[in-house]
Design a protein around this motif. Structure first.
Motif, PDB file in Angstrom:
ATOM      1  N   UNK A 157       0.587  -1.568  -0.180  1.00  0.00           N
ATOM      2  CA  UNK A 157       0.471   0.193   0.397  1.00  0.00           C
ATOM      3  C   UNK A 157       0.830   1.455  -0.411  1.00  0.00           C
ATOM      4  N   UNK A 158       1.915   1.028   0.761  1.00  0.00           N
ATOM      5  CA  UNK A 158       2.977   2.492   0.287  1.00  0.00           C
ATOM      6  C   UNK A 158       3.915   2.433  -1.757  1.00  0.00           C
ATOM      7  N   UNK A 159       3.240   1.646  -2.204  1.00  0.00           N
ATOM      8  CA  UNK A 159       3.846   1.937  -3.511  1.00  0.00           C
ATOM      9  C   UNK A 159       3.616   2.878  -4.750  1.00  0.00           C
ATOM     10  N   UNK A 160       2.130   2.628  -4.899  1.00  0.00           N
ATOM     11  CA  UNK A 160       0.858   3.618  -5.533  1.00  0.00           C
ATOM     12  C   UNK A 160       1.293   5.369  -5.050  1.00  0.00           C
ATOM     13  N   UNK A 161       1.417   5.118  -3.505  1.00  0.00           N
ATOM     14  CA  UNK A 161       1.829   6.732  -2.811  1.00  0.00           C
ATOM     15  C   UNK A 161       2.927   7.382  -3.293  1.00  0.00           C
ATOM     16  N   UNK A 162       3.461   6.669  -3.911  1.00  0.00           N
ATOM     17  CA  UNK A 162       5.078   7.456  -4.462  1.00  0.00           C
ATOM     18  C   UNK A 162       4.919   7.509  -5.742  1.00  0.00           C
ATOM     19  N   UNK A 163       5.387   8.667  -6.639  1.00  0.00           N
ATOM     20  CA  UNK A 163       5.393   8.972  -8.116  1.00  0.00           C
ATOM     21  C   UNK A 163       6.138   9.475  -8.594  1.00  0.00           C
ATOM     22  N   UNK A 164       6.993   9.531  -9.876  1.00  0.00           N
ATOM     23  CA  UNK A 164       8.173  10.030 -10.320  1.00  0.00           C
ATOM     24  C   UNK A 164       8.176  10.859 -10.783  1.00  0.00           C
ATOM     25  N   UNK A 165       8.118  11.939 -10.910  1.00  0.00           N
ATOM     26  CA  UNK A 165       8.113  13.522 -10.588  1.00  0.00           C
ATOM     27  C   UNK A 165       9.371  14.216 -10.634  1.00  0.00           C
ATOM     28  N   UNK A 166       9.546  15.325 -11.897  1.00  0.00           N
ATOM     29  CA  UNK A 166      10.987  16.106 -12.198  1.00  0.00           C
ATOM     30  C   UNK A 166      12.079  15.183 -11.939  1.00  0.00           C
ATOM     31  N   UNK A 167      11.824  14.317 -12.164  1.00  0.00           N
ATOM     32  CA  UNK A 167      13.769  13.423 -11.524  1.00  0.00           C
ATOM     33  C   UNK A 167      13.551  13.339 -10.167  1.00  0.00           C
ATOM     34  N   UNK A 168      12.693  13.123  -9.848  1.00  0.00           N
ATOM     35  CA  UNK A 168      12.749  12.882  -8.217  1.00  0.00           C
ATOM     36  C   UNK A 168      11.155  11.973  -7.935  1.00  0.00           C
ATOM     37  N   UNK A 169      11.712  10.898  -6.738  1.00  0.00           N
ATOM     38  CA  UNK A 169      10.194   9.868  -6.383  1.00  0.00           C
ATOM     39  C   UNK A 169       9.120  11.780  -4.789  1.00  0.00           C
ATOM     40  N   UNK A 170       8.737  11.603  -5.200  1.00  0.00           N
ATOM     41  CA  UNK A 170       7.812  11.823  -4.079  1.00  0.00           C
ATOM     42  C   UNK A 170       6.652  10.988  -3.621  1.00  0.00           C
TER      43      UNK A 170
END
Length: 248
Positions: A154-167
């Protein structure tokens, strides 16, 4: 959105999309970047056991169970196309095969206290009613029977790669139904904390034997980090979790 609406929407999307999942994430694999059954040996000996697959998909996990000597192969799935494919995949099995089209939240008349093993590989997170699904599974199992399932962490789709970093772009602690980005927002999945899965198992009567979220990374790390499952993201959070429980 009501559970009946979600089930209708998700069934429609699975009927359209099922083919691209045929044979994917099936035993002995538990999920992306996870240890597999050959490494974990969570089931132990399968020979002579009656097994039930919740969300059996294309039947490849049941095929694995048949190779390992299961006495009876049962599968449950919401999707007509998946059931039809599983029937073809399993047609050469030398043991009894029973496939049932039904939502996992409902008991379509499966026998009580009958199965030695119930399992679900990357399917159980689709349920609209976690406690009812676990209660059904508890009822299907013999006393002392085991239940093993894997699902996307459940943590996996909370994290997204945007503008060269994960947030983190979504809350981990806020639970409930939401459109799933991995399905282009055309399917609804309930976000639940890991503790919610564990506590729902306990409330249904299960004893928790093991919780696994170790990450197994390949040697190559060259793919696009913005992919849904990427080694770069798996370096930060697990993609998959596995729980083994037993009926008291």
């Amino acid at each position: 959105m009501e559970a009946t609406e979600i089930l209708k929407m998700n069934k429609e999307r699975w009927e359209v999309s099922a083919e691209r999942f045929f044979g994917r994430t099936a035993l002995p694999e538990y999920g992306p970047f996870s240890l597999n059954e050959e490494q974990l040996n969570l089931f132990g000996s399968i020979s002579g056991n009656k097994v039930l697959d919740i969300g059996c998909g294309s039947g490849h996990s049941l095929q694995y169970m048949g190779v390992k000597g299961a006495k009876e192969l049962w599968g449950l799935d919401l999707c007509t196309k998946q059931i039809e494919t599983a029937r073809n995949v399993l047609q050469d099995q030398q043991v009894e095969v029973t496939l049932v089209e039904s939502p996992m939240e409902e008991n379509p008349g499966l026998p009580s206290s009958y199965f030695d093993i119930v399992y679900s590989i990357y399917a159980l997170g689709w349920t609209t009613n976690l406690y009812q699904t676990f209660s059904n599974i508890y009822d299907y199992l013999k006393p002392g029977g085991i239940f093993i399932f894997s699902w996307e962490h459940p943590l996996h789709d909370r994290l997204k790669f945007e503008e060269s970093s994960f947030t983190f772009n979504k809350s981990y602690v806020t639970e409930g139904p939401e459109f799933n980005e991995g399905w282009q927002n055309q399917a609804v999945i309930h976000h639940r904390k890991l503790s919610t899965y564990i506590n729902a198992l306990i409330d249904a009567g299960f004893m928790i034997d093991k919780v696994i979220d170790e990450v197994c990374l390949p040697e190559e790390h060259s793919e696009n980090p913005s992919r849904w499952y990427s080694t770069q993201k798996a370096n930060l959070v697990p993609a998959t979790f596995i729980i083994k429980a037993s009926k008291k």
